[in-house]
Structures are given as C-alpha cells and as structure tokens.
Design a protein around this motif. Structure first.
Motif, PDB file in Angstrom:
ATOM      1  N   UNK A  96       0.819  -1.214   0.000  1.00 40.44           N
ATOM      2  CA  UNK A  96       0.000   0.000   0.000  1.00 40.44           C
ATOM      3  C   UNK A  96       0.852   1.262   0.000  1.00 40.44           C
ATOM      4  N   UNK A  97       2.126   1.144  -0.379  1.00 34.45           N
ATOM      5  CA  UNK A  97       3.042   2.281  -0.312  1.00 34.45           C
ATOM      6  C   UNK A  97       2.808   3.259  -1.458  1.00 34.45           C
ATOM      7  N   UNK A  98       3.483   4.399  -1.381  1.00 38.36           N
ATOM      8  CA  UNK A  98       3.309   5.451  -2.373  1.00 38.36           C
ATOM      9  C   UNK A  98       3.775   5.022  -3.763  1.00 38.36           C
ATOM     10  N   UNK A  99       4.813   4.192  -3.845  1.00 38.43           N
ATOM     11  CA  UNK A  99       5.317   3.780  -5.159  1.00 38.43           C
ATOM     12  C   UNK A  99       4.270   3.013  -5.959  1.00 38.43           C
ATOM     13  N   UNK A 100       3.328   2.387  -5.267  1.00 35.76           N
ATOM     14  CA  UNK A 100       2.287   1.623  -5.950  1.00 35.76           C
ATOM     15  C   UNK A 100       1.213   2.533  -6.559  1.00 35.76           C
ATOM     16  N   UNK A 101       1.229   3.801  -6.228  1.00 39.76           N
ATOM     17  CA  UNK A 101       0.215   4.709  -6.767  1.00 39.76           C
ATOM     18  C   UNK A 101       0.677   5.376  -8.071  1.00 39.76           C
ATOM     19  N   UNK A 102       1.639   4.747  -8.740  1.00 41.49           N
ATOM     20  CA  UNK A 102       2.162   5.277  -9.998  1.00 41.49           C
ATOM     21  C   UNK A 102       1.395   4.728 -11.185  1.00 41.49           C
ATOM     22  N   UNK A 103       1.110   5.619 -12.130  1.00 43.31           N
ATOM     23  CA  UNK A 103       0.557   5.248 -13.431  1.00 43.31           C
ATOM     24  C   UNK A 103       1.158   6.172 -14.467  1.00 43.31           C
ATOM     25  N   UNK A 104       1.567   5.624 -15.609  1.00 46.05           N
ATOM     26  CA  UNK A 104       2.219   6.436 -16.635  1.00 46.05           C
ATOM     27  C   UNK A 104       1.233   7.114 -17.569  1.00 46.05           C
TER      28      UNK A 104
END
Length: 293
Positions: A96-104
């Motif tokens: 659930x970390x911030x890196x998982x909230x990435x989308x290109x």
C-alpha cells in the motif's frame, strides 16, 4: 479505474474479474480441481468423506482401517483411503506504499489498483473453494465467508505515505500459503527476511510483481525530472536516455534476485504489467497457489 473507489466498488470490480475465471478454467488443462464452488478436495489421503483409493495394508495400520468387503475379493487386505479436505489458510500482503500509486497514463490503472483487484479476486475464488483467507500480520486473521471479502476490500483501500513497502511477515500460520503483491522496487533485504521467515514456518507462496509498462521500457529522453511517489527522492538529468541501459540492467538484476529468493524459499515469482489483462494474472495465480498447496 477510480483511485478513490469505495470498498463496495472495489469488491464489485474484483468479483467481475473473478466471474471471468471459470470460463478460462474450463478451457485450461489441469485446472478443473483448483477452484470449486463447494468442497475443495486435495487428492491426497486424510480426513474427508470422498473415496480416493484402496491400498494394501501396511505395517502400523490398525484392524479398524481394513475394508473387509474389498479385502474379501482377494487374498490381500486393503485399506480404504479418503480425500484430504481440510481447508488451508492463505495469507495475503498487498503493498500500500506510495510507489504503488504510480501510473504512466490516464489509460492505465495505478499499480495499487491492479494489485488490489487481483488479490481480492483471488481471495473471492479461494473462499468459494472453501479456503480461509486473511492478511499477514495480526489485523485480519484468515476466515471464510462473504463477510471476509468485504473486510479484505476495506483493508485494501488503506494507503501509506512511505515510498516503498516491505512485506509483512508477522503471525504467519505454519504450513499456510501466502501471496505477496508489490512492485518490489524497495529494500530487497526486507523481502529476503520475509521469505526466510515464511520458509522457516513451512509457508510457501507466490510473489506477484506489478509494474507499469514504462518501468520496463524506460522511454525517457532529454531533460527529465524523476521524483519518488512519496516526494522524498528527486533526480534531474538533461540526458535521460543515457540512463536507460543502466536502469534496465538494474531492473533485470532485481528480477533475477527475486527469482533466486523464491527458488531457495520454495516460492514462485511472476511479473504482471498494468497494460496486460488482469484475468491472465489471476489464472496464473491460481495455478501457482495450487502448486504451492
């Protein structure tokens, strides 16, 4: 996908994904027994009601175990074995970390959305098959039933502000199965520690790495600013393309390290990209979890 989805919406989306799986299972070899709507036989001897096989009496068998009707038809004595139908526990950890909230791009889901959807859809199918499903740690012990699906979806809606997640390996139930879902771009030592602890308890499972396609191709050129999702790391370059080969080499080394950790721990590893169908990853997961049983 709406990144602010409610638990109910997340559950409905996951159930929609899960609803496609039976058709895939019907066309796939060796999958007929992996997901059942009722009892979940394991095709091994043990406690259960369904007949599996007759075998000759062995040293240590009591006379009560002998099937006298079958034995009367031959010169040998036979034991009637039944299927092992004790439901196992499956422990989930979803980053659930911030890196998982990435989308290109707007046309792609965030990594966290895809990770939660696949994990919850898998949990729905496991629970339908009679398994107990819960979260690693002490927050949500494994249970069956529809209410557990809602509890899982509520837990999956939580986010953290840390840049990268570390697998939660507390309270691992001995000889359970586990599913860890993350981009696994953070501290590799934390992953190794979690898998070592799991292996010590006889826990086998799957690492599912979820990546955005740009994290595989590195399509950056010219002046580029790279910033972590948690805003704690920032790097600017005038020639982003010069970093491509080194980046891809490091990513390849990270995947090789994850595969090696899985191999020595008895786990399995797969990378899923957010531009690929979720159904494909879900189907692979159930094959992998069945092999881990």
């Amino acid at each position: 996908m709406n990144t602010a989805a409610t638990p109910r919406a997340l559950r409905l989306d996951a159930e929609a994904e899960a609803s496609h799986l039976p058709a895939l299972l019907a066309r796939a070899e060796h999958l007929a027994g992996t997901v059942l709507l009722g009892e979940h036989g394991r095709r091994r001897a043990g406690m259960g009601d369904d007949f599996w096989q007759y075998r000759p009496v062995q040293i240590g068998d009591s006379r009560r175990m002998i099937d006298w009707r079958r034995s009367a038809r031959s010169d040998a004595q036979f034991v009637r074995e039944r299927e092992w139908q004790v439901a196992q526990s499956v422990m989930l950890w979803v980053d659930a970390s911030a890196s998982m909230r990435f989308s290109s791009g707007a046309h792609l889901p965030e990594k966290s959305d895809r990770a939660r959807l696949i994990a919850l859809a898998s949990a729905i199918l496991l629970i339908k098959g009679g398994e107990r499903v819960g979260l690693t740690g002490t927050g949500l012990p494994p249970r069956r039933g529809r209410a557990q699906v809602l509890r899982l979806s509520e837990q999956f809606c939580a986010n953290t502000d840390v840049d990268y997640g570390a697998p939660e390996a507390r309270a691992m139930i001995p000889h359970a199965r586990a599913l860890f879902v993350s981009d696994f771009l953070g501290d590799l030592d934390a992953v190794e520690a979690a898998l070592t602890k799991a292996a010590d308890r006889g826990v086998r499972g799957v690492l599912l790495q979820v990546l955005d396609p740009t994290e595989e191709s590195f399509p950056f050129h010219g002046r580029t600013i790279f910033e972590s999702a948690g805003k704690t790391l920032r790097y600017e370059t005038l020639k982003a393309s010069d970093l491509r080969d080194r980046y891809l080499e490091k990513l390849g080394e990270r995947k090789d390290a994850l595969r090696h950790l899985c191999a020595v721990s008895g786990w399995q590893f797969m990378t899923h990209h957010t531009d690929a169908p979720a159904q494909a990853a879900l189907l692979w997961l159930h094959r992998a979890l069945e092999r881990s049983a």
